[in-house]
Design an enzyme around this catalytic site. Structure first.
Site, PDB file in Angstrom:
ATOM      1  N   TRP A   1      35.884  36.467  28.967  1.00 25.32           N
ATOM      2  CA  TRP A   1      36.055  37.922  29.010  1.00 25.32           C
ATOM      3  C   TRP A   1      36.688  38.341  30.342  1.00 25.32           C
ATOM      4  O   TRP A   1      37.511  39.253  30.394  1.00 25.32           O
ATOM      5  CB  TRP A   1      34.686  38.594  28.848  1.00 25.32           C
ATOM      6  CG  TRP A   1      34.727  40.087  28.991  1.00 25.32           C
ATOM      7  CD1 TRP A   1      35.033  41.000  28.032  1.00 25.32           C
ATOM      8  CD2 TRP A   1      34.456  40.840  30.183  1.00 25.32           C
ATOM      9  NE1 TRP A   1      34.973  42.268  28.543  1.00 25.32           N
ATOM     10  CE2 TRP A   1      34.623  42.204  29.864  1.00 25.32           C
ATOM     11  CE3 TRP A   1      34.094  40.498  31.483  1.00 25.32           C
ATOM     12  CZ2 TRP A   1      34.429  43.216  30.798  1.00 25.32           C
ATOM     13  CZ3 TRP A   1      33.903  41.503  32.412  1.00 25.32           C
ATOM     14  CH2 TRP A   1      34.077  42.843  32.061  1.00 25.32           C
ATOM     15  N   HIS A   2      36.303  37.632  31.410  1.00 30.45           N
ATOM     16  CA  HIS A   2      36.850  37.998  32.723  1.00 30.45           C
ATOM     17  C   HIS A   2      38.342  37.726  32.824  1.00 30.45           C
ATOM     18  O   HIS A   2      39.076  38.485  33.452  1.00 30.45           O
ATOM     19  CB  HIS A   2      36.115  37.247  33.840  1.00 30.45           C
ATOM     20  CG  HIS A   2      34.814  37.868  34.204  1.00 30.45           C
ATOM     21  ND1 HIS A   2      33.645  37.563  33.574  1.00 30.45           N
ATOM     22  CD2 HIS A   2      34.500  38.805  35.134  1.00 30.45           C
ATOM     23  CE1 HIS A   2      32.662  38.277  34.101  1.00 30.45           C
ATOM     24  NE2 HIS A   2      33.151  39.046  35.043  1.00 30.45           N
ATOM     25  N   GLY A   3      38.788  36.642  32.263  1.00 30.09           N
ATOM     26  CA  GLY A   3      40.217  36.352  32.386  1.00 30.09           C
ATOM     27  C   GLY A   3      40.635  35.273  31.404  1.00 30.09           C
ATOM     28  O   GLY A   3      39.834  34.414  31.031  1.00 30.09           O
TER      29      GLY A   3
END
Lengths: 494, 323
Positions: free
Chosen positions: A316-318
């Site tokens: 989700w972060h990257g």
């Protein structure tokens, strides 16, 4: 528009506060909310007007599904909810992960512009669909839904909020008065100082060292400084942003949920995730971990669930394997932590607390190296440098002053003496604040235990001491806001 | 309301206190000290010339790239090299040059390519203005620039400078005492070229081509053109010595250089040669694509003197240097 930019602080914010206050007083709260929605659209569209179309479509589709789920006309509500969630995930996958998957397949990347904050508002709206499916809210209006998603203090990088919590506040306490502004301003200033005075200075140390690691080995002291600087940078950057968001929310009478509670003071990884990005942790727990079975289906399943949730959190972060690995590492840490607790229990005593705190901090820092590095070779070079596997060197001047040239080679192949001293001093200041000073919640009397998301708030009285403190904070912040080009917040890229 | 005033008062008092520290208590950086020292010498040289003179305006490219003394001898017209530091920005350099210009003078603008575009004030400018030219805050082209200068030098910058100044400065450059009373650099830089400098020059990317509209001179230049016209100062255009690259002879560079020349011509300026006349081979450069060594300086000064003599009457070898 960045919270730390002159255009936001000197123009957008005062104008929006005045317009909302005027609308609330002369017409009513609903007009005030309409003005706030319009201002939030300007705030979001300032970066990229085209991204307004994406967020507009996302809101329209989710609102349509929410209306379906709220009523009784749809026969299969569960199917409707899953279609709604799937559409959100498809949009997120297209904008954020298409090029990631194409690169895995060895294909050329497509020209896709990632709409700002898509990860945040997509998760926010998935939570909303699940909540409405479970009938956690009764009524729904388009204006309320718009303001809950678009409310500019939390739009770009959270905190993630629950519709019912935020709308209750909009109904009961939404207002702009001298008191609300005076209540929010100190929090905003604290966040601003964290960002521009600490995080940005640590970024200036970490960025060139990680850049250096992209092309070659990193010296021992430089590697430690790189890892520590980024560990400090991401905390002060994101917690600074969250404090600013909280302060901005309070200026409109809205208490956004707390997102940080001194995470580096944690003595276990379990505790760390109860103090770090608390709203995301709560989201992952409530909407992913528990639906997957959580810890209810046996120990093995619990660890699998933990690994899965943390790896999804990483992704989700990257869109990159280093982010997935960061999530994987935290999944492993959490599994070990749970296993330790089930086998040994919690050890008591001051020494154990210090050892556990140091161990937790080191584990978190090692994981941040993967989070920050552009690829695995870069991360391993930093870690190899930290482990003394590259080379050790001090600038000649420092070696001369402290007379250790016989112990450590003075080749000057690492940082310069000035860079090294400034870095050590900045790190000392940053971690003194992180470890020894009260956090924002304690400083401003935000009541509640760390796991509690929505907190009661006692509005502080603005006295002479706080007026002077705000003046000093504004002076410190001015160097970052006016004296140099404002820098983006790390979480804006997610 | 009283608390708001208290906050603003603290902000103002702290800012004034900070300027006092930067101005009077903290040691300046090597660059700031160098800028102040060479400005003093160059402006003194300009002030000593009684009749019409030529003033070369630019950053360090002009400082290292031209010899006022050599041009004076070649043209017979007293010439002062007022090239200082590109970090000060085109707007400041032009504003400051006005102090050394009077009616009848020639302002030869040999600005580095990046100086023709307005940029935010740099920390070099902030340090220089706060320490040596505080009244510039009232003359900045934009109000925002004054605040940017006021807060352009952070406590971390100043602390880092104090640390750096603990170590003696041993490099040959960055010293005002190597600048002659003409305002010229006297260092024979070719003797201090290290292998990394050569590599740095070889690996340096080409400059970015820019295109200018002759009818709309860049905002950096337009106010100076107007001021020069009003004060009967003749504007002329020269080029900073630049490391030669084959692509500079092709498009888009050719039209880029031509468009800047047209801007000057349209504003009544005299073009003193073309960019290609000032290109230098690598052996004539020092540590940066715009820093000539003494050979490059001699070559560029020859070109400039020749171009000046094409544009106006010269009396070589007659003028005495300012004493």
């Amino acid at each position: 528009m960045l919270f730390n930019s002159p255009i936001f602080i000197l123009a957008f914010l005062p104008l929006t506060l005045m317009a909302v206050a005027l609308a609330c007083r002369s017409v009513g709260a609903s007009t005030g909310i309409a003005v706030l929605i319009a201002a939030s659209l300007v705030f979001y569209g300032w970066w990229d007007v085209q991204a307004l179309a994406v967020i507009g479509a996302s809101i329209a589709i989710n609102f349509a599904f929410a209306n379906m789920l709220a009523g009784d006309r749809v026969k299969n509500r569960l199917l409707a909810m899953w279609i709604g969630i799937s559409l959100n995930l498809v949009a997120l996958a297209y904008f954020k992960y298409t090029n990631f998957f194409l690169s895995m397949l060895g294909e050329r990347p497509l020209n896709i512009v990632l709409p700002l904050a898509i990860s945040f508002y997509t998760f926010q709206q998935i939570a909303f669909l699940v909540d409405i499916y479970h009938r956690r809210m009764k009524s729904l209006t388009s204006r309320d839904y718009l303001v809950s998603v678009l409310f500019f203090p939390h739009l770009i990088a959270g905190p993630l909020i629950h519709y019912t919590d935020i709308m209750r506040q909009f109904r009961e306490r939404f207002a702009v008065t001298a008191q609300t502004v005076a209540t929010g301003l100190p929090l905003f200033c604290v966040g601003l100082v964290k960002k521009v005075a600490v995080a940005d200075n640590l970024a200036a140390i970490a960025t060139p060292l990680f850049k250096q690691a992209e092309s070659g080995p990193v010296e021992f002291f430089s590697a430690w400084i790189a890892a520590l600087s980024y560990t400090g940078q991401i905390y002060f950057d994101f917690s600074g942003y969250s404090d600013m968001a909280l302060g901005l929310g309070l200026m409109f009478g809205i208490m956004l949920p707390l997102n940080f509670y001194s995470p580096y003071k944690s003595t276990s990884i379990i505790e760390f995730w109860r103090r770090w990005h608390m709203t995301l942790s709560a989201f992952l727990r409530d909407y992913l971990y528990i639906p997957l079975g959580g810890g209810r289906c046996g120990a093995a399943r619990r660890y699998i669930n933990l690994m899965l949730v943390m790896m999804i959190g990483g992704l989700w972060h990257g869109a990159g394997w280093t982010f997935v690995f960061w999530g994987f590492l935290h999944g492993v840490y959490l599994s070990i932590n749970h296993l330790w607790r089930s086998l040994v229990g919690e050890l008591q005593g001051r020494i154990f607390t210090y050892v556990a705190g140091a161990l937790t901090f080191t584990a978190v820092m090692v994981a941040w190296v993967f989070f920050r590095a552009s690829d695995f070779p870069t991360a391993t070079r930093i870690l190899a440098g930290m482990a003394g596997q590259s080379f050790i060197s001090l600038p000649g001047e420092i070696g001369h002053f402290i007379n250790i040239s016989k112990i450590i080679p003075l080749t000057g192949r690492g940082m310069s003496s000035t860079e090294l001293v400034v870095a050590v001093l900045m790190l000392a200041i940053a971690f003194l604040v992180a470890f020894a000073l009260p956090n924002t919640a304690q400083l401003f009397g935000l009541k509640g235990d760390p796991p509690a998301i929505i907190l009661d708030f006692v509005a502080p009285r603005i006295n002479w001491r706080s007026a002077i403190a705000i003046g000093l904070a504004l002076w410190i912040a001015a160097f970052g806001v006016i004296g140099s080009a404002p820098s983006e917040f790390i979480y804006f890229q997610f | 309301m009283r608390q708001i005033f208290a906050t603003l008062l603290v902000l103002c008092v702290t800012s004034v206190g900070w300027i006092t520290i930067v101005r009077y208590l903290a040691r300046p950086s090597i660059a700031t000290e160098w800028i102040d020292g060479i400005y003093a010498k160059k402006e003194a040289a300009a002030a000593k010339v009684e009749g019409p003179k030529i003033v070369i305006i630019g950053g360090s490219g002009a400082h290292y790239g031209f010899s006022g003394e050599a041009i004076t001898r070649a043209t017979g017209i007293p010439t002062v090299n007022l090239g200082v530091h590109a970090g000060l920005g085109g707007e400041y350099l032009l504003d400051r040059a006005k102090r050394s210009l009077k009616a009848g003078d020639w302002a030869v603008m040999a600005l580095e390519p990046q100086l023709t575009v307005a940029t935010a004030p740099s920390d070099v400018l902030a340090a220089h203005v706060l320490r040596n030219d505080i009244f510039y805050l009232w003359r900045t082209p934009r109000l925002g620039d004054a605040f940017r200068i006021l807060f352009g030098l952070t406590p971390v910058d100043v602390f880092a400078t104090q640390l750096r100044r603990l170590v003696p400065w041993t490099a040959p450059t960055g010293r005002a005492d190597t600048v002659s009373h003409w305002g010229d650099e006297t260092l024979e830089l070719s003797k201090s070229i290290a292998p990394w400098m050569r590599k740095h020059l070889q690996d340096a990317p080409p400059i970015s081509p820019q295109h200018f509209d002759p009818d709309n001179p860049p905002p950096v230049l337009a106010p100076f053109f107007a001021w020069a016209k009003e004060h009967h100062v003749q504007v002329a255009q020269a080029w900073t010595p630049l490391l030669m690259r084959p692509e500079y002879l092709e498009e888009p560079y050719r039209s880029s250089f031509a468009s800047l020349k047209k801007v000057f011509v349209k504003a009544g300026g005299i073009p003193l040669g073309s960019a290609t006349d000032y290109f230098q081979p690598i052996d004539c450069m020092y540590d940066y694509i715009l820093h000539a060594n003494e050979f490059g300086r001699a070559r560029a000064s020859d070109v400039l003197a020749r171009e000046i003599c094409k544009a106006r009457a010269c009396r070589p070898q007659i003028a005495a240097p300012p004493s």
